[in-house]
Design an enzyme around this catalytic site. Structure first.
Site, PDB file in Angstrom:
ATOM      1  N   ARG D  51      26.390  38.366  43.418  1.00 14.50           N
ATOM      2  CA  ARG D  51      26.748  37.783  42.092  1.00 14.50           C
ATOM      3  C   ARG D  51      25.841  36.626  41.891  1.00 14.50           C
ATOM      4  O   ARG D  51      25.350  35.845  42.690  1.00 14.50           O
ATOM      5  CB  ARG D  51      28.195  37.374  42.021  1.00 14.50           C
ATOM      6  CG  ARG D  51      28.883  38.827  42.261  1.00 14.50           C
ATOM      7  CD  ARG D  51      30.433  38.608  42.323  1.00 14.50           C
ATOM      8  NE  ARG D  51      30.555  37.980  44.019  1.00 14.50           N
ATOM      9  CZ  ARG D  51      31.856  38.062  44.487  1.00 14.50           C
ATOM     10  NH1 ARG D  51      32.651  38.533  43.915  1.00 14.50           N
ATOM     11  NH2 ARG D  51      31.998  37.548  45.645  1.00 14.50           N
ATOM     12  N   ASP D  52      25.849  36.451  40.551  1.00 16.53           N
ATOM     13  CA  ASP D  52      25.048  35.141  39.950  1.00 16.53           C
ATOM     14  C   ASP D  52      25.813  33.690  39.916  1.00 16.53           C
ATOM     15  O   ASP D  52      26.117  33.158  39.060  1.00 16.53           O
ATOM     16  CB  ASP D  52      24.832  35.463  38.244  1.00 16.53           C
ATOM     17  CG  ASP D  52      23.937  34.351  37.716  1.00 16.53           C
ATOM     18  OD1 ASP D  52      23.086  33.681  38.559  1.00 16.53           O
ATOM     19  OD2 ASP D  52      23.794  34.222  36.639  1.00 16.53           O
ATOM     20  N   SER D  53      26.176  33.835  41.261  1.00 15.63           N
ATOM     21  CA  SER D  53      27.040  32.254  41.873  1.00 15.63           C
ATOM     22  C   SER D  53      26.205  31.794  42.819  1.00 15.63           C
ATOM     23  O   SER D  53      27.085  31.568  43.799  1.00 15.63           O
ATOM     24  CB  SER D  53      28.474  32.877  42.032  1.00 15.63           C
ATOM     25  OG  SER D  53      28.912  33.458  40.689  1.00 15.63           O
ATOM     26  N   ASN D 116      27.899  31.823  36.083  1.00 14.53           N
ATOM     27  CA  ASN D 116      27.364  32.510  35.042  1.00 14.53           C
ATOM     28  C   ASN D 116      27.783  31.874  33.779  1.00 14.53           C
ATOM     29  O   ASN D 116      29.010  31.804  33.537  1.00 14.53           O
ATOM     30  CB  ASN D 116      27.449  34.066  35.233  1.00 14.53           C
ATOM     31  CG  ASN D 116      26.480  34.581  33.909  1.00 14.53           C
ATOM     32  OD1 ASN D 116      26.667  34.875  32.812  1.00 14.53           O
ATOM     33  ND2 ASN D 116      24.892  35.160  34.481  1.00 14.53           N
TER      34      ASN D 116
END
Lengths: 286, 286, 286, 286
Positions: D51-53, D116
Site C-alpha cells: 500500500r501507498d503508506s 495517500n
C-alpha cells in the site's frame, strides 16, 4: 513455537548477548559460546559507514539479518530502534524478521528518525498509548505471536525522566504484550538499575545494556528480574581496534609480513565457513 | 577523466592498497593513510558469512561498494573475480561500478563460479581470447573507458602453468586494453614475481598480492614494473582476531568492564562518522 | 510438508499456470482464478528493462519473489533458468526460495549465462550428469526436499536434438529426483509434444509451455501425462499493449480524460490491496 | 549542470509527464513520445503489492529507479512522498537519486509515514518551517544543487485548507529554493487550480496532477504558470485492465490461443530491449 530468546530468560541469572554487525561477527560470537546475538543498530550503521540516525534503510538491515540468520544457530535479537515509523511499519518489520527465522526484536519508545541514546540529552519519548499500539499491532500481525519475542525498551531514565515514569511505561508495555522490558540507563553506576529491579514486581523479565556502568558482572544480577545483559557494541569496537593497529603497522613498515603472525589465518576462515563441505559436494554433485 | 588508481601507478615504487570488506574497514584504511582500497571478494564473502565461490550475489557486492564509495575519498579497486559470467555480465558489472564512482576492477582468468586461488590446485583458466573479449567489451561499454581502470589478473602461475604461459597471457591482456596486470603467485618466496618482472617489457604496470610471500617490502620493488601491492585480507583477519579476543574475555569474565579500555571508544566512532555535522544541521534545518 | 504445486499435478487434465513478473501481476492472476503462478525470467527481465540473458541479478529476482510470495495465496513456480551457475549456486538459490515460502523452481539444461530459448538456434545443453547433479544437490540442501518441487526442463527439442535425446534426458532427470519434467518445444504445432507424451511411461508428470503452438487447449491433454500448462508471458504482453494504447491516446489528445473510463479505477486498486484494513488498524492501534 | 526537467518547464504550455512504476513502463512512456517520466509512489507500491503508506522501503524504490534511469533517455521526476523522514533522510534520498542520474524529486508537506492523498480527509500538514528546512537541506547536500530539481508539493487544498494557506505555503517553499510548486487538488473541476494560478506571481513554475479533474487538456494551461501536467497513474491502470482482460479470457477459454493476436509480440519485446545488440556483441567479444 517456543522462543529460544525467552527460554534463555528463564534462568537464575542473566544470559549474555553479544553484539554483531554482520554475519561474521555473529558467527564469532556464537563460536565463542554466547547463547544469543544482539544485532545492534549503532554497530550495523557503523559497519555501513553511516550514522545511527535511521540513515541505514531498514531493508538493508533486513538483508544483513537474512545472511546472519542463515549462518548462526543461536537466536538473534534485533535492535529495532523505534520501529521504523508507526505501528504499520513496525508490524511489517516484525513479520519480515519472523520470515527470516529471527526470534525477537527490541523496540524503544523514541521517535522516528532515531537518535542514538548517547548523543543527545532529554530526547522526547513516544506517547505510551502509541508505543503500546505498536506492540499490540506487531503481536497481532505475526504468524506466530508467541514464537517471536518483543522486547520493549524504555528510554525514560536516559531521557531524564524520574523512576516512576520508567516504571509506569514498563508496566504499560508489559501489559500490552511485551515479552521483556529493556530498562536503559546511561548512568556510570548500576544504582538506578538496581532501584528499578526492586520495584519491578510484574514477572516480565528485564534486559539491561551496561555500556556506561560497564563494571557490572552477570553474577551481580542473580535472583533479580534481570534475565539478559546485552554487550552492545564490543565486537565492533574490538574490530576497529584490530584494524587500526594492523593498518598503522603495515603503513609504517611497508610490508604485510610484520602482522602475519598476529592475525587470524586464512585457513581458519576456510574452517569457520566450512570450505571442506564444498569440496565434498563438488565430488558428489559435479 | 583521469583515473586516480592509474595515477598511483606512476611512481617509482608500488603503492600499497589496503583490503576492505565493508565501508567501515575502507574508512579505517583511508584514515590510516593508504592511498587506495582493495575491495576483496574473499573478505566481503567472509563478512557476509558465505564462501568465496560466487556465493555472494554480485549486486549485493554492489550495495556494499555503493556505501563504501559514499564514505571514502580514496579510490577503490574492486575484486571482480572472473567477471560474474561472460563478457556481457562483466561489462554490465563494470558500468555499474563506474556509476558508483568506483575507479577500477580486477578481473581474473578463471571460470565462473569462482574458486578461491588458495583452495585448489590446477584450476582451469579462461581461454585467452575469451578473457581478452571481456576486457574489450568492458572498455567499450563504459561511459568513460579511460577513466576506469581494468586490472587483468592472470592465475597462470598459481594454476601450475609455466612462466611463458603467464607472460603470454599478460601480454595478450595488455594488448586487449588492460590498464595493469596482476601477476598472482602463491609461492612462499617472491622469486617467480621477480622473474616475471624481469621479462616484462610492455610498460603496462604490474600489481602483486604478497599473501604467501609476505615478507617482501615496498622498497624491494623500487624501479621494477610493480606499481601496486595489494594487502589482500589483513583488515579482515585483524578484525577477526580482535573480535575473538574480546568475545573470549567477556564470555570468561562475565562482564564488559574487562575489555572497556582495550577497544575503540564509542565517541571515536561518533567522530569518525561526523555525528557533529548532524547536530549542526539539525540546528540549521529543523 | 505437502507441496501444492505437485497436488495440482494430480488431476486428469493440466492445471493452468499464469505468468507473473511482479507482485501485482501475480495478484491479478490469482484473483482471476489461476491456481498457481509462473514467475517468468523473460517477463521479470523485461519489467526491469533488461534482457533475458542473466542480466537481472538473481537476488533482485529474489526480492521480487519475496514480495510476490507475501501477496498471493496461490503457489509460485519460479523460472530458475539454468540455476545461476553450478550445483552450489543452484542449491543456494533453491534454499532461499524455500525460505520465502516459494514451492517450486524450474531448472533447464542450458548454460550460464542464459540465452532465451527463442533467440538462438542450436544452443548447447548442459551435460546430463551435471544437470542431474544440480537436481540432487538442491534436493539434499533443502530443509524439506519433499515440500519443494523441482521441475526439470529439457531444451533438447528446442536445440534441435532428436526425440530420443529429449526422452533420455527427461528420464535421467526424473531418476535424479525431479518432481516434474518440462518438455519444451518451439514447434508451431503440438505434434512433438504429443509424440513425447506417448513415449513417456515414467509416471513423473509433464509440464508444457505452449508459446508457439498456442492453439492447444487444456482439454487436449486430458488423460495424458501433461499435468501443467504454463502461460509463459501473456500477462506481460497484455500489460504492454494496455500501456502502449493509453500512452498513445494521452499523448495525442493532451488529456487523461480520454482514457479515464477505459482503465482500472484507483478505488479498485485500494480494494485489491485492502486499504480498508489499514484504516481499521489505524483505529485499533494508533 | 542544466536540468532537463526545468528546461521542459520553460515552454508556453505544460509538458506532459507520464507515470511509470517500473523500467518497462518508463520505456513505453518514453517510446510513446513523453518528454519525461513521473515515478509514482502509488504506482510503484501497487506494482510491488503493497500500500501507498510508506510500506515499500525507500531503497527498494531506489533500486527500481536505478534500472529505470539505466533504461530511459528522458528525465525522471521521482515521487518522494514526504521525504522518508526528516531533513536528513530527505537529503540522503536526494543525493542518492542524483547519483543515479535522476533529475528531480517531488516532496510533499505531509507526515511520515505517508497517507495517500485520496485515502483520507483532512490529513495534517508538515509545519512550513520544517518543510522549508527539508528543501534547503537537500539543496545544500546535493553535489550539484542547480542540476537537480526539487518540486515542492502542497497538500493544503487537498487537506481542506483555504486558498490563502496554499498560497502562503507555495510562496514559502519557492523562497526556500524549490524549483517548482506542485499544487495538488482533488476537486472534480479545475476551478481551484485556475484560481491558484491567477494569484501566483512568483515566477516559479507550477505543476498539476489532474487525477480528479481529468477532463482538462494541455491547451487549457497555455500562458498560465502551469508548466507540467502529471499523468499520475494511467500506465499502471492500463496495465491492470490489460492483464485482467487476458487473465479472464485464458481462464475461460483454457487456451492462450484466444489472446495471441491481441497482445504485444515477443519479438517486439526483443526489439524494444535491443536483443540484436547482444547478438552483435557476442560475435565481437566471444
Amino acid at each position: 513455537m517456543s522462543n529460544r530468546l525467552m527460554q534463555l530468560m528463564r534462568g537464575t541469572g542473566p544470559a549474555l548477548l553479544m553484539e554483531a554487525h554482520d554475519p561474521l561477527s555473529a558467527l564469532l560470537a556464537a563460536d565463542a559460546g554466547f547463547p544469543a546475538v544482539w544485532a545492534s543498530s549503532l554497530s550495523m550503521s557503523t559497519a555501513w559507514g553511516v550514522r545511527d540516525s535511521s540513515e541505514l534503510p531498514w531493508n538493508l538491515v533486513m538483508t544483513v539479518l537474512e545472511y546472519m540468520a542463515d549462518r548462526v544457530e543461536v537466536p538473534i535479537l534485533v535492535d529495532g530502534d523505534s520501529g521504523h515509523g508507526n505501528f504499520n511499519n513496525f508490524r511489517i518489520f516484525c513479520r519480515k524478521l519472523e520470515q527470516l527465522g529471527i526470534e525477537g526484536v527490541c523496540i524503544e519508545d523514541k521517535l522516528f528518525p532515531k537518535t542514538n541514546s548517547f548523543r543527545k540529552e532529554g530526547q522526547p519519548l513516544t506517547p505510551i498509548a502509541e508505543m503500546c499500539g505498536k506492540i499490540r499491532a506487531a503481536k497481532d500481525h505475526l504468524r506466530d505471536g508467541a514464537g517471536f519475542a518483543i522486547v520493549a525498551r524504555t528510554e525514560a531514565l536516559v531521557s531524564g525522566h524520574p523512576m516512576d515514569e520508567a516504571l509506569a511505561r514498563a508496566r504499560a508495555y508489559a501489559e500490552a504484550g511485551a515479552d521483556a522490558i529493556l530498562i536503559h540507563s546511561k548512568s556510570r553506576t548500576p544504582g538506578e538499575i538496581f532501584a528499578f529491579c526492586e520495584q519491578w514486581k510484574q514477572g516480565t523479565p528485564l534486559v539491561i545494556v551496561p555500556t556506561t556502568y560497564h563494571s557490572v558482572r552477570v553474577e551481580d544480577f542473580i535472583h533479580t528480574p534481570v534475565k539478559a545483559m546485552i554487550c552492545a557494541n564490543q565486537n565492533l569496537r574490538a574490530s576497529i581496534t584490530g584494524m587500526r593497529t594492523v593498518c598503522a603497522t603495515i603503513n609504517r613498515t611497508h610490508t604485510v609480513g610484520e602482522v602475519e603472525d598476529k592475525i587470524a589465518t586464512v585457513s581458519s576462515i576456510f574452517s569457520m565457513l566450512d570450505y571442506a563441505e564444498l569440496e565434498k559436494s563438488e565430488a558428489l554433485y559435479l
